[in-house]
Design a protein around this motif. Structure first.
Motif, PDB file in Angstrom:
ATOM      1  N   SER A 306       3.797   3.188 -22.213  1.00 43.63           N
ATOM      2  CA  SER A 306       4.957   3.461 -21.774  1.00 43.63           C
ATOM      3  C   SER A 306       6.104   2.862 -22.127  1.00 43.63           C
ATOM      4  O   SER A 306       6.314   1.691 -22.687  1.00 43.63           O
ATOM      5  N   ALA A 307       7.634   3.558 -22.482  1.00 46.50           N
ATOM      6  CA  ALA A 307       8.667   3.005 -22.844  1.00 46.50           C
ATOM      7  C   ALA A 307       9.346   2.124 -21.812  1.00 46.50           C
ATOM      8  O   ALA A 307      10.319   0.895 -22.271  1.00 46.50           O
ATOM      9  N   GLY A 308       9.039   1.992 -20.667  1.00 47.39           N
ATOM     10  CA  GLY A 308       9.642   1.336 -19.493  1.00 47.39           C
ATOM     11  C   GLY A 308       9.243   0.156 -19.488  1.00 47.39           C
ATOM     12  O   GLY A 308       8.430  -0.490 -20.370  1.00 47.39           O
ATOM     13  N   GLY A 309      10.003  -0.615 -18.636  1.00 50.25           N
ATOM     14  CA  GLY A 309       9.703  -2.225 -18.350  1.00 50.25           C
ATOM     15  C   GLY A 309      10.015  -2.930 -19.181  1.00 50.25           C
ATOM     16  O   GLY A 309      11.142  -3.368 -19.339  1.00 50.25           O
ATOM     17  N   GLY A 310       9.168  -3.229 -20.029  1.00 52.78           N
ATOM     18  CA  GLY A 310       9.531  -4.387 -21.031  1.00 52.78           C
ATOM     19  C   GLY A 310       8.813  -5.623 -20.751  1.00 52.78           C
ATOM     20  O   GLY A 310       7.373  -5.552 -20.610  1.00 52.78           O
ATOM     21  N   ILE A 311       9.451  -6.751 -20.879  1.00 53.45           N
ATOM     22  CA  ILE A 311       8.980  -7.870 -20.807  1.00 53.45           C
ATOM     23  C   ILE A 311       7.927  -8.133 -19.773  1.00 53.45           C
ATOM     24  O   ILE A 311       7.095  -8.967 -19.796  1.00 53.45           O
ATOM     25  N   SER A 312       8.362  -7.962 -18.587  1.00 49.82           N
ATOM     26  CA  SER A 312       7.831  -8.470 -17.359  1.00 49.82           C
ATOM     27  C   SER A 312       6.506  -7.654 -17.239  1.00 49.82           C
ATOM     28  O   SER A 312       5.572  -7.954 -16.669  1.00 49.82           O
ATOM     29  N   GLN A 313       6.183  -6.411 -18.049  1.00 46.00           N
ATOM     30  CA  GLN A 313       5.101  -5.699 -17.835  1.00 46.00           C
ATOM     31  C   GLN A 313       4.120  -6.101 -19.168  1.00 46.00           C
ATOM     32  O   GLN A 313       3.123  -5.307 -19.411  1.00 46.00           O
ATOM     33  N   GLY A 314       4.411  -7.347 -19.987  1.00 48.08           N
ATOM     34  CA  GLY A 314       3.764  -7.710 -20.895  1.00 48.08           C
ATOM     35  C   GLY A 314       1.863  -7.643 -20.779  1.00 48.08           C
ATOM     36  O   GLY A 314       1.420  -7.128 -21.610  1.00 48.08           O
ATOM     37  N   ALA A 315       1.563  -7.869 -19.508  1.00 41.13           N
ATOM     38  CA  ALA A 315       0.170  -7.980 -19.552  1.00 41.13           C
ATOM     39  C   ALA A 315      -0.233  -6.472 -19.444  1.00 41.13           C
ATOM     40  O   ALA A 315       0.112  -5.698 -18.636  1.00 41.13           O
ATOM     41  N   GLU A 316      -1.073  -6.066 -20.285  1.00 45.94           N
ATOM     42  CA  GLU A 316      -1.487  -4.824 -20.603  1.00 45.94           C
ATOM     43  C   GLU A 316      -2.294  -4.129 -19.506  1.00 45.94           C
ATOM     44  O   GLU A 316      -2.080  -2.892 -19.243  1.00 45.94           O
ATOM     45  N   ASN A 317      -2.938  -5.019 -18.728  1.00 40.27           N
ATOM     46  CA  ASN A 317      -3.780  -4.698 -17.536  1.00 40.27           C
ATOM     47  C   ASN A 317      -2.818  -3.756 -16.584  1.00 40.27           C
ATOM     48  O   ASN A 317      -3.419  -2.720 -16.050  1.00 40.27           O
ATOM     49  N   GLN A 318      -1.623  -4.014 -16.497  1.00 36.71           N
ATOM     50  CA  GLN A 318      -0.931  -3.224 -15.566  1.00 36.71           C
ATOM     51  C   GLN A 318      -0.808  -1.892 -15.673  1.00 36.71           C
ATOM     52  O   GLN A 318      -0.353  -1.122 -14.996  1.00 36.71           O
ATOM     53  N   LEU A 319      -0.926  -1.453 -17.031  1.00 38.36           N
ATOM     54  CA  LEU A 319      -0.642   0.059 -17.336  1.00 38.36           C
ATOM     55  C   LEU A 319      -1.926   0.611 -17.414  1.00 38.36           C
ATOM     56  O   LEU A 319      -1.928   1.800 -17.878  1.00 38.36           O
ATOM     57  N   ARG A 320      -3.238   0.109 -17.078  1.00 40.88           N
ATOM     58  CA  ARG A 320      -4.173   0.660 -17.182  1.00 40.88           C
ATOM     59  C   ARG A 320      -4.158   2.036 -15.992  1.00 40.88           C
ATOM     60  O   ARG A 320      -3.987   1.695 -14.933  1.00 40.88           O
ATOM     61  N   LEU A 321      -4.417   3.167 -16.857  1.00 41.70           N
ATOM     62  CA  LEU A 321      -4.292   4.412 -15.761  1.00 41.70           C
ATOM     63  C   LEU A 321      -5.392   4.682 -15.029  1.00 41.70           C
ATOM     64  O   LEU A 321      -5.713   4.880 -13.788  1.00 41.70           O
ATOM     65  N   LEU A 322      -6.567   4.576 -16.079  1.00 44.06           N
ATOM     66  CA  LEU A 322      -7.906   4.793 -15.513  1.00 44.06           C
ATOM     67  C   LEU A 322      -8.674   3.522 -16.050  1.00 44.06           C
ATOM     68  O   LEU A 322      -9.268   3.590 -17.453  1.00 44.06           O
ATOM     69  N   ALA A 457       9.182  -3.303 -24.631  1.00 43.80           N
ATOM     70  CA  ALA A 457      10.388  -3.673 -25.401  1.00 43.80           C
ATOM     71  C   ALA A 457      10.187  -3.567 -26.956  1.00 43.80           C
ATOM     72  O   ALA A 457      11.117  -3.341 -27.776  1.00 43.80           O
ATOM     73  N   GLY A 458       9.049  -3.484 -27.392  1.00 43.85           N
ATOM     74  CA  GLY A 458       8.624  -3.477 -28.530  1.00 43.85           C
ATOM     75  C   GLY A 458       7.905  -2.288 -29.059  1.00 43.85           C
ATOM     76  O   GLY A 458       8.127  -1.184 -28.525  1.00 43.85           O
ATOM     77  N   GLY A 459       6.787  -2.533 -29.969  1.00 42.98           N
ATOM     78  CA  GLY A 459       6.332  -1.283 -30.428  1.00 42.98           C
ATOM     79  C   GLY A 459       4.791  -1.509 -30.338  1.00 42.98           C
ATOM     80  O   GLY A 459       4.147  -2.643 -30.246  1.00 42.98           O
ATOM     81  N   GLN A 460       3.922  -0.230 -30.524  1.00 45.28           N
ATOM     82  CA  GLN A 460       2.523  -0.578 -30.671  1.00 45.28           C
ATOM     83  C   GLN A 460       2.084   0.380 -31.939  1.00 45.28           C
ATOM     84  O   GLN A 460       2.802   1.467 -32.119  1.00 45.28           O
ATOM     85  N   PHE A 461       1.153  -0.084 -32.597  1.00 45.07           N
ATOM     86  CA  PHE A 461       0.745   0.539 -33.872  1.00 45.07           C
ATOM     87  C   PHE A 461      -0.633   1.370 -33.864  1.00 45.07           C
ATOM     88  O   PHE A 461      -1.393   0.553 -33.517  1.00 45.07           O
ATOM     89  N   ALA A 462      -0.623   2.617 -34.125  1.00 42.78           N
ATOM     90  CA  ALA A 462      -2.277   3.167 -34.239  1.00 42.78           C
ATOM     91  C   ALA A 462      -2.320   3.397 -35.951  1.00 42.78           C
ATOM     92  O   ALA A 462      -1.486   3.692 -36.482  1.00 42.78           O
ATOM     93  N   GLU A 463      -3.417   2.944 -36.191  1.00 46.74           N
ATOM     94  CA  GLU A 463      -3.888   3.129 -37.575  1.00 46.74           C
ATOM     95  C   GLU A 463      -5.276   3.798 -37.753  1.00 46.74           C
ATOM     96  O   GLU A 463      -6.176   4.047 -36.831  1.00 46.74           O
ATOM     97  N   CYS A 464      -5.278   4.300 -39.229  1.00 45.63           N
ATOM     98  CA  CYS A 464      -6.764   4.832 -39.447  1.00 45.63           C
ATOM     99  C   CYS A 464      -6.710   4.471 -41.001  1.00 45.63           C
ATOM    100  O   CYS A 464      -6.042   4.864 -41.641  1.00 45.63           O
ATOM    101  N   SER A 465      -7.856   3.852 -41.228  1.00 40.37           N
ATOM    102  CA  SER A 465      -7.835   3.433 -42.756  1.00 40.37           C
ATOM    103  C   SER A 465      -8.714   3.881 -43.795  1.00 40.37           C
ATOM    104  O   SER A 465      -9.537   4.584 -43.013  1.00 40.37           O
TER     105      SER A 465
END
Lengths: 490, 159
Positions: A306-322, A457-465
Motif C-alpha cells: 500500500s502507498a499509504g502510511g509510511g514510516i509508522s507502518q514499517g512493520a510489515e505484519n501490519q499489512l497482512r491481509l490474509l 514511503a519507499g519502494g518494493q521490488f519484484a524480480e524474476c531472474s
C-alpha cells in the motif's frame, strides 16, 4: 470539535511508561553500577541521578500531556504540543488517508484508543503523521466521522448525492478461524526472532555481571557435561518457541477484514486491539508468501502493498491481509475484497539452461567455504558439505519456482530465495521496470526483469531472474506506455 | 540488448571519470608510500609492498583507463513523450523504463568538479525509485529537465 481538546489524562501515564522504556537501559546500568558498594557519599550520586531522571521522566510525561491539544479548524487537524519548544502541526484533512486505532492495556479499562493519523505516504523528511495517545473511543469515532463527512462534502459538492452517501454498513469479508491462527503460530518464523531476543538478553546480562566469579562456575558447569548445556539450549529454544506462539495468538486473535465504503479495515488483537484502515485506491499490489514449512501443506499469506502510511507502518505484519490461508481459497476470498486481481495464473518458467545459474547463484559461496572449513575443522567441518547441499537444493527450488505471467493489465512475478514470493501487480501501479543482463548472460540469451512498486514511503521490488531475453523484452514492451509499432516475433 | 536508447552522455564525462580515477590512484599512491616508509623504518613485512604494488597497477589499469571508457560507452538515455529510458552498466547491463506518468519530480545537481566541466547530473524520482543520469552537459541537462517536467505535468497523477 473546534475547541482545542486535551487527551485523556491516562496519556500522562502512557508517556511516563514510554519514557521509562526509552531510559530503561541507562537506569538499569546506573543501579547495577551502584550495587554492592559501601556507604560512601560518592556512591549515592548514581542513585540521585537515577531518581532525578525518574522524576524528570514523570514530570515530562505530565507536561507533555498538559501541552498537547488537538482540534479541527478550517479544514485542518491542528495539533499543538511540545515539552520545551512549542510545536504546531496542522494537517489538511484532505491529506489524511485514514485513522488507525489501537488499544493497549492502559486503554481498555477506560474505553480509550490510540489514534494514528496516516497521511498520503509523504516523504520521510516531511513526517506529517500524528498520534493521539489516548482519547475516548466515542471521540475517535466522532473524529473519523467528521473527517469522512468533510471528504464526502468535498467530493460530492457538485453531485447531488449526499443523501445516498450517508452511511453504508461495514461489511465483514474475512475472518480467521482459531484453528488457522494456531497453525500459523506453530509454523511461523517468529521463533527465530524471539530466540535472537533471548540471545541479546543473555549477552547483556553477561556484560553486566562480575565475570570472574561466574567464569569458574561455568567451567564447572561444562565439566558436568555437554548434555546439560544441550538440554538448557533446547529448553531455551522451546521456551522461545512457546512464547512466540503465544505472542502470535494474542496478536492475531479476532482477526477480521471488512470493507467500509472505499476502505479496507483490518481489526485484530486480544490484549492490544488494533484497527487499520487502508483506502482501496491506495493499494499498489499484492504479495503472496509461502515459507518452506507452510508451502507443503498448501498454506500461504497474502500481504497488501500500500502507498499509504509510511514510516509508522514499517512493520510489515501490519499489512497482512490474509495472514494464514489455504492457497486454494485465496481466489474465493479475494474476490470479495479486490475483484480486479486474478489469481488462477499459469506461470511460464525460465528455460532449462537457467537451472544451473540458479543453483550456482544460490550455493557458490557455500561450496567455496566448504574446502577451508573442512580442512581447518577437520572431522566436524565436513558437515559444511551438508549445508552446501542444502543451498544447492534451494537453488534448484528457486529455479523450479520462478515464473512470470502477463494477463491483460496484470503482471505476476514469482521467485524464491527462502520464501516463495508471488507479486501480483497492475500495469498502472508499476513505477518503473528494468531489464538486467550480464555480458555472460547475453551470450546464452538470458536476462532478468525487475519492477518497482510504491510501498509506504519507499519502494518494493519484484524480480524474476534468468528468463529468456525475448521474454524480458516482451515484459518491457507490455509496460511501455505507448506500444511501439513493431512487435517482436515470438 | 537489441534496441538501445539513442542519446549518449557528454564526452567530457569520460575525462571527469578519468580524473576521479587519478585522484583515487593518488590516494592509494600516498598510502603505498606510507607503507614503504613503514617497511623501511619499522621492518614491516616486505610482501605488503607487493600487494600494494599490485593494487596500484590494477587501479591504474581499471579505474583510470578501462572502466571509465566502458562506462561511458554503455551509458545511454532517451526521453520520449511517454517514457524515459536509461541503460548503463559495465558487466551488469541494466535497462530501465520509467513512464512519464510515474515521474514525480526531476532535479539537476552539480558538484564542484562537475561545475568545472560544465556538467550536471539529473535525478528522476518516481513514487518508489530515483534514477540518475550522470554527467550531462549542463545546457543539455537543463533542456532534459525542462522537457521531462513539462511532459510529466501533462500526465495525471494517481500514484
Amino acid at each position: 470539535m473546534f475547541e482545542p481538546k486535551r487527551l485523556h489524562p491516562i496519556s500522562a501515564v502512557i508517556n511516563f511508561v514510554k519514557g521509562l522504556k526509552d531510559a530503561a537501559f541507562p537506569l538499569i546500568a546506573l543501579v547495577v553500577l551502584n550495587g554492592g558498594l559501601s556507604g560512601d557519599a560518592i556512591d549515592w550520586i548514581p542513585l540521585l541521578v537515577s531518581s532525578g531522571l525518574l522524576l524528570f521522566i514523570l514530570v515530562g510525561g505530565i507536561v507533555k500531556w498538559l501541552r498537547f491539544t488537538y482540534r479541527i479548524e478550517e479544514g485542518e487537524l491542528r495539533i499543538e504540543y511540545g515539552l520545551f519548544v512549542r510545536k504546531k502541526r496542522y494537517i489538511p484533512i484532505e491529506r489524511i488517508q485514514s485513522l488507525d486505532f489501537s488499544e493497549g492495556i492502559f486503554h481498555r479499562p477506560f474505553q480509550l484508543v490510540k489514534v494514528s493519523v496516516e497521511t498520503a505516504g509523504s516523504s520521510a523528511t516531511e513526517k506529517a503523521e500524528a498520534e493521539l495517545t489516548a482519547i475516548y473511543k466515542v471521540e475517535a469515532q466522532e473524529l473519523e466521522e467528521l473527517i469522512h463527512q468533510y471528504k464526502q462534502a468535498d467530493y460530492s459538492a457538485d453531485e447531488e448525492e449526499e443523501e445516498k452517501e450517508i452511511e453504508s454498513p461495514r461489511e465483514s469479508v474475512y475472518e480467521m478461524r482459531t484453528k488457522e491462527i494456531v497453525l500459523m503460530a506453530i509454523t511461523s518464523g517468529g521463533a527465530g526472532v524471539v530466540l535472537s531476543g533471548v540471545g541479546v538478553f543473555f549477552s547483556q546480562i553477561m556484560d553486566a555481571l562480575p565475570l570472574g566469579a561466574i567464569y569458574n562456575e561455568v567451567v564447572d558447569w561444562i565439566q558436568i557435561g555437554v548434555l546439560v548445556v544441550a538440554f538448557t539450549a533446547l529448553l531455551i529454544l522451546f521456551t522461545a518457541y512457546v512464547i512466540s506462539i503465544l505472542l502470535t495468538l494474542t496478536r492475531y486473535a479476532n482477526f477480521r477484514v471488512s470493507i467500509h465504503d472505499e476502505d479496507l479495515i483490518i481489526t485484530r488483537g486480544w490484549l492490544e486491539k488494533k484497527q487499520m484502515t487502508i483506502p482501496l485506491k491506495r493499494i499498489q499490489g499484492l504479495r503472496i508468501d509461502e515459507n518452506l514449512i507452510r508451502q507443503p501443506f498448501g498454506y500461504a499469506s497474502v500481504t497488501i502493498i500500500s502507498a499509504g502510511g509510511g514510516i509508522s507502518q514499517g512493520a510489515e505484519n501490519q499489512l497482512r491481509l490474509l495472514p494464514f490461508v489455504k492457497k486454494e481459497n485465496i481466489p474465493i476470498i479475494m474476490e470479495k475484497i479486490l475483484e480486479d486481481y486474478s489469481f488462477d495464473i499459469e506461470f511460464e518458467t525460465p528455460p532449462k539452461r537457467a537451472r544451473l545459474r540458479y543453483i550456482i547463484r544460490q550455493s557458490w559461496l557455500f561450496w567455496l567455504a566448504v574446502i577451508p572449513v573442512s580442512i581447518f575443522f577437520f572431522p566436524l567441518g565436513l558437515l559444511s558439505i551438508v549445508a552446501a547441499l542444502g543451498a544447492t537444493a534451494l537453488g534448484w527450488l528457486a529455479y523450479h519456482d520462478a515464473g512470470w505471467n502477463i494477463r491483460e493489465k496484470q503482471l505476476t512475478l514469482r521467485s524464491r530465495t527462502l520464501l516463495r514470493q508471488t507479486f501480483i501487480m497492475k500495469k498502472y501501479r508499476i513505477q518503473s521496470a528494468s531489464k538486467q543482463q550480464s555480458i555472460l548472460q547475453k551470450r546464452i540469451d538470458l536476462s532478468s526483469v525487475r519492477v518497482a512498486l510504491k510501498s509506504g514511503a519507499g519502494g518494493q521490488f519484484a524480480e524474476c531472474s534468468f528468463l529468456k531475453e525475448e521474454v524480458v523484452d516482451h515484459v518491457l514492451l507490455w509496460y511501455r506506455p505507448e506500444p511501439l509499432p513493431t512487435q517482436p516475433n515470438e | 540488448m537489441g534496441y538501445e536508447p539513442a542519446r549518449q552522455i557528454s564526452r567530457r564525462a569520460l575525462t571527469l571519470w578519468r580524473i576521479s580515477g587519478v585522484i583515487q590512484f593518488g590516494v592509494s599512491l600516498l598510502a603505498s608510500i606510507g607503507l614503504l616508509v613503514a617497511v623501511l623504518l619499522w621492518e614491516w613485512p616486505a610482501w605488503l609492498l607487493w600487494i600494494a604494488g599490485a593494487v596500484l597497477v590494477l587501479e591504474l589499469v581499471f579505474s583510470v583507463w578501462l572502466l571509465p571508457s566502458l562506462k561511458w560507452k554503455r551509458w545511454r538515455y532517451e526521453v520520449s513523450e511517454h517514457d524515459i529510458e536509461l541503460q548503463h552498466g559495465i558487466f551488469w547491463i541494466t535497462k530501465t523504463l520509467v513512464p512519464m506518468v510515474r515521474v514525480q519530480h526531476v532535479d539537476t545537481e552539480q558538484g564542484p568538479l562537475l561545475r568545472k566541466f560544465r556538467l550536471s547530473t539529473i535525478s528522476i524520482s518516481t513514487a518508489a525509485t530515483v534514477h540518475k543520469i550522470p554527467a550531462l552537459d549542463e545546457v543539455e541537462a537543463e533542456e532534459v529537465r525542462q522537457s521531462i517536467s513539462s511532459l510529466a505535468r501533462v500526465a495525471e497523477d494517481d500514484v
